[in-house]
Scaffold this motif. Structure first.
Motif, mmCIF file in Angstrom:
data_model
loop_
_atom_site.group_PDB
_atom_site.id
_atom_site.type_symbol
_atom_site.label_atom_id
_atom_site.label_comp_id
_atom_site.label_asym_id
_atom_site.label_seq_id
_atom_site.Cartn_x
_atom_site.Cartn_y
_atom_site.Cartn_z
ATOM 1 N N HIS A 258 20.768 -18.370 12.057
ATOM 2 C CA HIS A 258 21.033 -18.465 13.493
ATOM 3 C C HIS A 258 19.759 -18.553 14.316
ATOM 4 O O HIS A 258 19.827 -18.670 15.531
ATOM 5 C CB HIS A 258 21.853 -17.259 13.956
ATOM 6 N N ASP A 259 18.575 -18.447 13.685
ATOM 7 C CA ASP A 259 17.332 -18.582 14.431
ATOM 8 C C ASP A 259 16.516 -19.733 13.850
ATOM 9 O O ASP A 259 16.929 -20.388 12.888
ATOM 10 C CB ASP A 259 16.523 -17.276 14.404
ATOM 11 N N GLU A 260 15.338 -19.983 14.467
ATOM 12 C CA GLU A 260 14.535 -21.126 14.062
ATOM 13 C C GLU A 260 14.045 -21.002 12.627
ATOM 14 O O GLU A 260 14.056 -21.992 11.873
ATOM 15 C CB GLU A 260 13.341 -21.296 15.016
ATOM 16 N N LEU A 261 13.609 -19.794 12.222
ATOM 17 C CA LEU A 261 13.124 -19.614 10.857
ATOM 18 C C LEU A 261 14.254 -19.749 9.846
ATOM 19 O O LEU A 261 14.062 -20.291 8.756
ATOM 20 C CB LEU A 261 12.437 -18.252 10.724
ATOM 21 N N GLY A 262 15.433 -19.244 10.216
ATOM 22 C CA GLY A 262 16.577 -19.420 9.327
ATOM 23 C C GLY A 262 16.931 -20.889 9.151
ATOM 24 O O GLY A 262 17.234 -21.349 8.040
ATOM 25 N N GLU A 263 16.892 -21.639 10.265
ATOM 26 C CA GLU A 263 17.145 -23.080 10.167
ATOM 27 C C GLU A 263 16.073 -23.763 9.328
ATOM 28 O O GLU A 263 16.369 -24.700 8.574
ATOM 29 C CB GLU A 263 17.188 -23.689 11.564
ATOM 30 N N LEU A 264 14.810 -23.302 9.478
ATOM 31 C CA LEU A 264 13.736 -23.870 8.661
ATOM 32 C C LEU A 264 14.010 -23.666 7.177
ATOM 33 O O LEU A 264 13.828 -24.591 6.364
ATOM 34 C CB LEU A 264 12.402 -23.231 9.055
ATOM 35 N N VAL A 265 14.458 -22.458 6.804
ATOM 36 C CA VAL A 265 14.761 -22.186 5.399
ATOM 37 C C VAL A 265 15.905 -23.073 4.913
ATOM 38 O O VAL A 265 15.851 -23.645 3.818
ATOM 39 C CB VAL A 265 15.098 -20.694 5.220
ATOM 40 N N VAL A 266 16.945 -23.190 5.746
ATOM 41 C CA VAL A 266 18.093 -24.033 5.354
ATOM 42 C C VAL A 266 17.657 -25.481 5.157
ATOM 43 O O VAL A 266 17.982 -26.132 4.146
ATOM 44 C CB VAL A 266 19.199 -23.927 6.419
ATOM 45 N N HIS A 267 16.883 -26.006 6.123
ATOM 46 C CA HIS A 267 16.435 -27.398 6.012
ATOM 47 C C HIS A 267 15.487 -27.586 4.826
ATOM 48 O O HIS A 267 15.521 -28.629 4.158
ATOM 49 C CB HIS A 267 15.745 -27.826 7.304
ATOM 50 N N PHE A 268 14.644 -26.574 4.570
ATOM 51 C CA PHE A 268 13.730 -26.691 3.422
ATOM 52 C C PHE A 268 14.517 -26.721 2.116
ATOM 53 O O PHE A 268 14.199 -27.507 1.212
ATOM 54 C CB PHE A 268 12.743 -25.522 3.434
ATOM 55 N N ASN A 269 15.533 -25.861 1.994
ATOM 56 C CA ASN A 269 16.362 -25.890 0.789
ATOM 57 C C ASN A 269 17.079 -27.222 0.651
ATOM 58 O O ASN A 269 17.207 -27.765 -0.458
ATOM 59 C CB ASN A 269 17.363 -24.737 0.813
ATOM 60 N N GLU A 270 17.577 -27.754 1.786
ATOM 61 C CA GLU A 270 18.239 -29.060 1.736
ATOM 62 C C GLU A 270 17.256 -30.149 1.312
ATOM 63 O O GLU A 270 17.607 -31.061 0.553
ATOM 64 C CB GLU A 270 18.840 -29.387 3.098
ATOM 65 N N MET A 271 16.016 -30.049 1.815
ATOM 66 C CA MET A 271 15.002 -31.026 1.414
ATOM 67 C C MET A 271 14.724 -30.935 -0.083
ATOM 68 O O MET A 271 14.599 -31.966 -0.769
ATOM 69 C CB MET A 271 13.725 -30.796 2.213
#
Length: 506
Positions: A258-271
């Protein structure tokens, strides 16, 4: 055999060689190792959470300093005004008594009050017009103050307070004056001791509380920043693990998205998932390319060896060269198609966007494939509106529809039919190629878009297994979509949606 010269040059030469040898044995200077302070700086100040905590504590310290300065000067001003009010009240009281009873009345009042203003001692001096002291009273504890200075300053020449010092005492006396009559002046003074005690107490308490709060703010900031930047640390460790091992199967646990760092982790895993998938596809494609290239290369080599081992016959050589050229053309076509797919999937395919009349392009391709369809006994029909035009690359779109028609005719048995229809939708043109061929098994449909995939149902049908992969790549490069509906024995329907918007297609 050598001889020593009288001038000693031989010995000097030997000595010089020996010096060079000793110089050669001197180990090179090692780079200076970083000191303890430098290592500590890299270990602690090099961490982002530590720097943020220090910044937060510094901001808090600066705010505390500003708050202390504002509060201290406000308190100092209020206490000083309170002291001045007490002095002025005493001056007015003595002035009133002088008006009713003269100097004797003031002296009596001083003796009665015992020089105490509540609980605070005070100083009284009465002088004549020439500033000579007539009456002067003060507590014994103030006897070291420089009261002689009052005789050097004419009372009516000062608008404010006169400050008196005493050696060995850390507080002062503040003296104010009032004119009792043309012949007399009255001066009353009080010490700043109580004011200083209050300010010192405030100072100590404020610094003690501020120091405690600064430590708590640093520890709290370090704790919060460490928890906040925990995903960043996990991200660094994961990247370091991928760099060291070359494995892309590591993933970062998602604590909060729900925050920017959490989104970063999600996008990094997707990458990482996408990179892992692309690497697997690349390996599979390389394996398939190697496997599929082995056959034409083997045939090419066999043709060359056969021609060389046979008799010298120009006709035989010509036939071998023609066959070799056909095999080379197959290899070249496969490599070019693979490069086109890679360019389209990576987004670097150059599309020459221009208005493309789809109805005309489809009719031309349908007429072209009717010749091969008639030889198989397959009927090719079209269902086209009067005019539909989209922005796109005509050469690439011709490859899309040509590959779909080629597959439809190739996998439709004798007596079957292939129909190409075009619909003018609200936001996209829809091209549908429908056949009555052998169909595709349900478990194979997701795999038909994979490079070099060949259906196990028709292993003998010639082809490279790249047609549908190229179709999908080109359509998606035009920001379109492609889908398939099929069932074994019931034919196949491929639907291509191409947007009308040039911005989407470019």
């Amino acid at each position: 055999m050598s001889s020593n010269r009288p001038d000693g040059t031989a010995a000097a030469g030997a000595q010089e060689v020996d010096v060079h040898k000793r110089a050669a044995r001197v180990p090179p200077e090692s780079p200076e190792e970083p000191g303890l302070l430098s290592r500590l700086n890299r270990r602690f100040l090099g961490r982002l959470n530590m720097r943020l905590s220090l910044i937060f504590s510094s901001v808090f310290l600066l705010g505390s300093a500003l708050l202390f300065a504002a509060t201290f000067f406000s308190l100092l001003t209020n206490l000083r005004q309170d002291d001045i009010s007490h002095i002025n009240a005493r001056l007015l009281g003595f002035w009133a008594q002088f008006q009713s009873g003269g100097i004797d009345r003031i002296v009596q009042e001083i003796q009665v009050e015992n020089l105490m203003m509540g609980e605070r001692p005070y100083f009284v001096r009465i002088s004549d017009a020439d500033n000579n002291t007539l009456v002067q009273r003060y507590p014994l504890i103030w006897q070291n103050f420089n009261f002689k200075r009052l005789e050097q300053v004419q009372p009516d020449t000062t608008d404010g307070l006169i400050t008196l010092d005493s050696p060995g005492v850390d507080y002062k006396l503040e003296v104010a004056s009032i004119k009792l009559s043309p012949q007399y002046y009255l001066e009353v003074g009080m010490s700043t001791q109580s004011r200083k005690l209050i300010l010192d107490l405030f100072q100590r308490n404020f610094f003690a509380i501020s120091a405690l709060l600064i430590v708590l703010s640093f520890v709290g900031g370090l704790f919060i920043s460490s928890r906040t930047f925990k995903p960043v640390g996990q991200l660094n460790r994961t990247i370091r693990s991928i760099i060291n091992t070359g494995k892309t199967d590591a993933r970062i646990p998602v604590t909060s998205a729900h925050d920017e760092l959490g989104e970063l982790v999600v996008h990094f895993n997707e990458m990482l998932d996408r990179i892992d998938r692309l690497i697997r596809e690349m390996r599979n494609s390389l394996d398939a390319v190697a496997h599929d290239l082995r056959t034409p290369l083997t045939r090419l080599r066999g043709l060359a060896e056969l021609a060389l081992k046979g008799p010298e016959d120009p006709a035989q050589y010509r036939k071998a060269l023609e066959s070799a050229l056909e095999e080379a053309e197959i290899i070249l076509r496969m490599l070019n198609t693979l490069m086109d797919i890679s360019e389209a999937e990576s987004g670097v395919m150059r599309l020459r966007i221009q208005p493309v009349p789809l109805h005309t392009l489809i009719e031309e391709l349908a007429d072209l494939y009717r010749f091969s369809a008639d030889e198989k006994g397959v009927v090719v029909t079209t269902q086209l509106p009067s005019q539909v035009s989209i922005p796109g690359d005509p050469v690439r779109l011709r490859q899309v529809i040509g590959n779909l028609l080629d597959n439809a005719v190739k996998y439709t048995p004798e007596g079957g039919s292939v129909m190409v229809s075009l619909q003018d939708g609200p936001d996209a043109a829809v091209v549908t190629v429908k056949d009555t061929g052998i169909g595709i098994a349900e478990d194979e449909i997701p795999r038909i878009w994979t490079r070099l995939y060949r259906s196990r149902a028709v292993p003998m049908v010639p082809g490279l297994g790249l047609g549908l992969s190229l179709v999908k790549a080109i359509v998606e490069a035009h920001q379109g979509t492609v889908s398939v509906e099929s069932a074994p024995g019931k034919g196949t329907s491929v639907e291509v949606r191409l947007p009308f918007s040039r911005a989407a297609a470019s």
